[in-house]
Design a protein around this motif. Structure first.
Motif, mmCIF file in Angstrom:
data_model
loop_
_atom_site.group_PDB
_atom_site.id
_atom_site.type_symbol
_atom_site.label_atom_id
_atom_site.label_comp_id
_atom_site.label_asym_id
_atom_site.label_seq_id
_atom_site.Cartn_x
_atom_site.Cartn_y
_atom_site.Cartn_z
ATOM 1 N N MET A 1 0.382 9.976 10.862
ATOM 2 C CA MET A 1 -0.228 10.154 9.534
ATOM 3 C C MET A 1 -0.982 8.895 9.090
ATOM 4 N N ILE A 2 -0.679 7.749 9.738
ATOM 5 C CA ILE A 2 -1.246 6.439 9.449
ATOM 6 C C ILE A 2 -0.748 5.910 8.112
ATOM 7 N N LEU A 3 -1.108 6.608 7.080
ATOM 8 C CA LEU A 3 -0.720 6.153 5.741
ATOM 9 C C LEU A 3 -0.631 7.390 4.860
ATOM 10 N N GLY A 4 0.434 7.509 4.121
ATOM 11 C CA GLY A 4 0.491 8.658 3.214
ATOM 12 C C GLY A 4 1.910 9.261 3.162
ATOM 13 N N ILE A 5 1.972 10.280 2.404
ATOM 14 C CA ILE A 5 3.269 10.950 2.225
ATOM 15 C C ILE A 5 3.002 12.407 1.918
ATOM 16 N N GLU A 6 3.874 13.291 2.421
ATOM 17 C CA GLU A 6 3.650 14.699 2.098
ATOM 18 C C GLU A 6 4.998 15.423 1.893
ATOM 19 N N LEU A 7 4.864 16.448 1.074
ATOM 20 C CA LEU A 7 6.066 17.228 0.776
ATOM 21 C C LEU A 7 5.836 18.609 1.379
ATOM 22 N N VAL A 8 6.782 18.990 2.235
ATOM 23 C CA VAL A 8 6.574 20.269 2.944
ATOM 24 C C VAL A 8 7.763 21.185 2.686
ATOM 25 N N SER A 9 7.462 22.393 2.258
ATOM 26 C CA SER A 9 8.482 23.425 2.158
ATOM 27 C C SER A 9 7.943 24.623 2.947
ATOM 28 N N ARG A 10 8.736 25.670 3.078
ATOM 29 C CA ARG A 10 8.157 26.826 3.780
ATOM 30 C C ARG A 10 7.104 27.471 2.900
ATOM 31 N N ILE B 1 0.844 -1.197 0.000
ATOM 32 C CA ILE B 1 0.000 0.000 0.000
ATOM 33 C C ILE B 1 0.885 1.255 0.000
ATOM 34 N N GLU B 2 2.015 1.215 0.760
ATOM 35 C CA GLU B 2 2.912 2.364 0.811
ATOM 36 C C GLU B 2 3.447 2.689 -0.577
ATOM 37 N N LYS B 3 3.734 1.623 -1.294
ATOM 38 C CA LYS B 3 4.228 1.814 -2.676
ATOM 39 C C LYS B 3 3.189 2.511 -3.532
ATOM 40 N N LYS B 4 1.930 2.013 -3.340
ATOM 41 C CA LYS B 4 0.812 2.618 -4.081
ATOM 42 C C LYS B 4 0.672 4.079 -3.714
ATOM 43 N N VAL B 5 0.889 4.324 -2.444
ATOM 44 C CA VAL B 5 0.780 5.713 -1.960
ATOM 45 C C VAL B 5 1.860 6.568 -2.621
ATOM 46 N N ILE B 6 3.103 6.031 -2.637
ATOM 47 C CA ILE B 6 4.213 6.769 -3.246
ATOM 48 C C ILE B 6 3.911 7.018 -4.713
ATOM 49 N N ASP B 7 3.322 5.981 -5.350
ATOM 50 C CA ASP B 7 2.991 6.121 -6.775
ATOM 51 C C ASP B 7 1.965 7.232 -6.995
ATOM 52 N N SER B 8 0.937 7.151 -6.141
ATOM 53 C CA SER B 8 -0.101 8.170 -6.338
ATOM 54 C C SER B 8 0.434 9.578 -6.008
ATOM 55 N N PHE B 9 1.376 9.633 -4.986
ATOM 56 C CA PHE B 9 2.001 10.927 -4.665
ATOM 57 C C PHE B 9 2.779 11.462 -5.856
ATOM 58 N N LEU B 10 3.527 10.544 -6.447
ATOM 59 C CA LEU B 10 4.337 10.952 -7.575
ATOM 60 C C LEU B 10 3.482 11.347 -8.782
ATOM 61 N N SER B 11 2.433 10.550 -8.998
ATOM 62 C CA SER B 11 1.574 10.884 -10.136
ATOM 63 C C SER B 11 0.870 12.233 -9.900
ATOM 64 N N GLY C 1 15.709 26.393 -0.832
ATOM 65 C CA GLY C 1 15.839 25.193 -1.644
ATOM 66 C C GLY C 1 15.728 23.900 -0.858
ATOM 67 N N LEU C 2 15.086 23.928 0.341
ATOM 68 C CA LEU C 2 14.977 22.703 1.143
ATOM 69 C C LEU C 2 13.529 22.242 1.192
ATOM 70 N N VAL C 3 13.309 20.934 0.878
ATOM 71 C CA VAL C 3 11.975 20.361 1.016
ATOM 72 C C VAL C 3 12.072 19.148 1.931
ATOM 73 N N VAL C 4 11.007 18.949 2.720
ATOM 74 C CA VAL C 4 10.980 17.788 3.633
ATOM 75 C C VAL C 4 9.870 16.863 3.173
ATOM 76 N N VAL C 5 10.256 15.571 3.033
ATOM 77 C CA VAL C 5 9.223 14.575 2.675
ATOM 78 C C VAL C 5 8.908 13.775 3.931
ATOM 79 N N ARG C 6 7.606 13.850 4.363
ATOM 80 C CA ARG C 6 7.216 13.120 5.573
ATOM 81 C C ARG C 6 6.382 11.929 5.190
ATOM 82 N N SER C 7 6.630 10.832 5.905
ATOM 83 C CA SER C 7 5.833 9.629 5.609
ATOM 84 C C SER C 7 5.483 8.948 6.932
ATOM 85 N N ALA C 8 4.429 8.065 6.864
ATOM 86 C CA ALA C 8 3.992 7.387 8.097
ATOM 87 C C ALA C 8 5.030 6.356 8.522
#
Lengths: 240, 272
Positions: free
Chosen positions: B217-226, B145-155, B177-184
């Motif tokens: 977060m339970i499940l998912g991924i997010e990209l955070v910048s300022r 499921i995490e892979k699917k999540v990464i895929d959907s994030f990327l898409s 120029g700094l981004v943080v990728v957070r995942s469950a």
């Protein structure tokens, strides 16, 4: 037994010529004194109140009874006749009833007394008649219904006076005589009945005498009244 | 001789004298007394008759007065009874109204209590449902499921149009120029490389990528910048869903309250 011996006229107390004071007169005076004194005593304190004494009550009954009788017979106001008729009745009653007193002889047992009373009635009839309807009118009554009746009317007048006198005298005298005879025959008890009978007879005779006197007077008045009535009716008819 | 004429005359005189004396002492006085009594009785009778008449008049007067008093008393009684009836009805009516009002208030408060209880129940139930969902999803979350999540994030990154992408890149560069990728869960190095490559490709090669783990977060991924956030996670879905449920509950409560307020004044009173 001589009848004269039992008449109170023959018992003479005092005599001066034709004037003689006999038992009849003495007992009459005694009765008169009794009656007047009794009346005076009884009527001394008369009251018109609704409460009255026994004596007054008795006298009122007697007087009113006499008035009622006079009214019934004469159909007139009785006060005019009351002294005459009332005195006749009361005098005769008392003199008869006193017969129960020993030694007393009733004045009514004397023909002189009864004759005197009858003559009184004989005179009273024309007296009241003339006073009521006048002298002529009264005398005319003797010619009724025709002039030929005059002697019979006069005889009738005299004879009834005589009858009045003799009836009373005879009854009372005979009562006294019978009592005396029975006293001689049977001196115990039986005379009491005769005395009682004598009292009854005396009362009845007094009543008869007074009533007849009133009837005679009323007859003299009524003839006149009847004629007046007839005349009035005739007048009304002739005018009508 | 049987008749003594002197005695006869004397007796006649005696009789006349007796007559005169008795007239004076007996007849006149007795008759006078009788007349007086008669007169007295007559006057008393007249007086009694007058008194009787007076009494009769008086009794008639009082009889009429009594009748009048009776009549008046009956009138007053009738009036008072009518007044009492009217008053009683009025009081009964008022009492009924008051009872109705009290009953309505009680109903309303009961209704409110019910509503609030139901609301609370719903809220609690919804919270429990989401908590259970989170727990269930967390338990179910695995590498596939995490892979699917990464895929959907990327898409999703891929699907951003060029101008949007450029704007994001500019703002990231501006901020250092700094981004943080957070995942469950912790990402594998392959996945990290894949994501880094994709970000370099899409947003420019000069940006620096850091990785963080966030189990809530339970499940998912997010990209955070300022000032920028691109994400796909279940927590956000569930939060959004919870918000929607709360909003619809509030709306329902509002409608109920309005309905009960409208119902109250039109209520009919029951008849006796």
């Amino acid at each position: 037994m001589d009848i004269k011996l039992l008449s109170p006229d023959q018992v003479i107390f005092w005599r001066w010529g034709p004037v003689s004071i006999n038992a009849t007169l003495v007992f009459t005076w005694a009765i008169m004194l009794l009656l007047v004194a009794g009346s005076w005593l009884a009527t001394r304190n008369l009251s018109g109140d609704l409460r009255l004494s026994r004596w007054q009550n008795l006298l009122e009954i007697v007087v009113d009874g006499i008035r009622q009788q006079i009214r019934d017979i004469s159909q007139r106001q009785p006060d005019k006749f009351l002294p005459f008729i009332g005195t006749l009745f009361i005098f005769i009653v008392v003199s008869n009833l006193l017969a129960v007193v020993p030694g007393y002889i009733a004045p009514t047992a004397s023909l002189s007394t009864t004759a005197g009373l009858a003559i009184g009635v004989f005179l009273a009839v024309p007296w009241y008649g003339i006073r009521d309807q006048g002298f002529k009118q009264y005398l005319r009554n003797y010619l009724q219904p025709t002039i030929f009746m005059l002697p019979f009317n006069i005889i009738g007048e005299l004879s009834r006076t005589l009858a009045l006198a003799v009836r009373l005298f005879g009854n009372i005298m005979s009562g006294a005589k019978i009592a005396a005879i029975f006293l001689a025959l049977a001196p115990l008890i039986f005379p009491i009945f005769m005395q009682a009978l004598g009292l009854l007879t005396g009362l009845i005779q007094a009543y008869i005498f007074a009533i007849l006197a009133m009837v005679y007077i009323a007859a003299a008045l009524r003839v006149h009244e009847g004629k007046q009535l007839n005349r009035k009716q005739k007048g009304e008819n002739s005018y009508g | 001789m049987l008749i003594d004429w002197f005695t006869v005359v004397a007796q006649m005189v005696n009789f006349i004298i007796l007559m005169a004396l008795l007239k004076h002492f007996l007849y006149d006085r007795i008759i006078k007394a009788m007349d007086e009594r008669e007169e007295k009785i007559h006057s008393r009778l007249l007086k009694a008759e007058a008194l009787q008449q007076e009494a009769a008049q008086e009794s008639e007067f009082y009889r009429l007065k009594n009748q009048e008093i009776d009549r008046k008393r009956n009138e007053v009684l009738a009036k008072v009874e009518a007044e009492a009836d009217r008053r009683r009805e009025e009081l009964t009516l008022n009492a009924r109204k008051e009872i109705e009002i009290l009953r309505d208030r009680w109903r309303e408060s009961l209704h409110k209590e019910q509503e609030s209880f139901l609301q609370q129940l719903r809220r609690t139930a919804a919270g429990q449902v989401f908590a259970i969902s989170r727990r269930a999803l967390a338990d179910l979350a695995d590498s596939k499921i995490e892979k699917k999540v990464i895929d959907s994030f990327l898409s999703r990154l891929e699907s951003m149009d060029s101008s949007e992408r450029q704007e994001a890149a500019i703002s990231i560069v501006k901020e250092g120029g700094l981004v943080v990728v957070r995942s469950a869960g912790k990402l594998s190095s392959v996945d990290r490389g894949k994501i880094t490559t994709a970000l370099h490709r899409l947003l420019g090669g000069e940006i620096k990528v850091e990785y963080e783990t966030m189990p809530e977060m339970i499940l998912g991924i997010e990209l955070v910048s300022r000032g920028q956030k691109i994400a796909w996670n279940l927590e956000e879905y569930l939060g959004r869903l919870e918000d929607q449920v709360r909003e619809s509950l509030e709306a329902e409560k509002e409608i109920h309250g309005r309905e009960s307020r409208n119902r109250q004044p039109t209520r009919n009173l029951p008849h006796e």
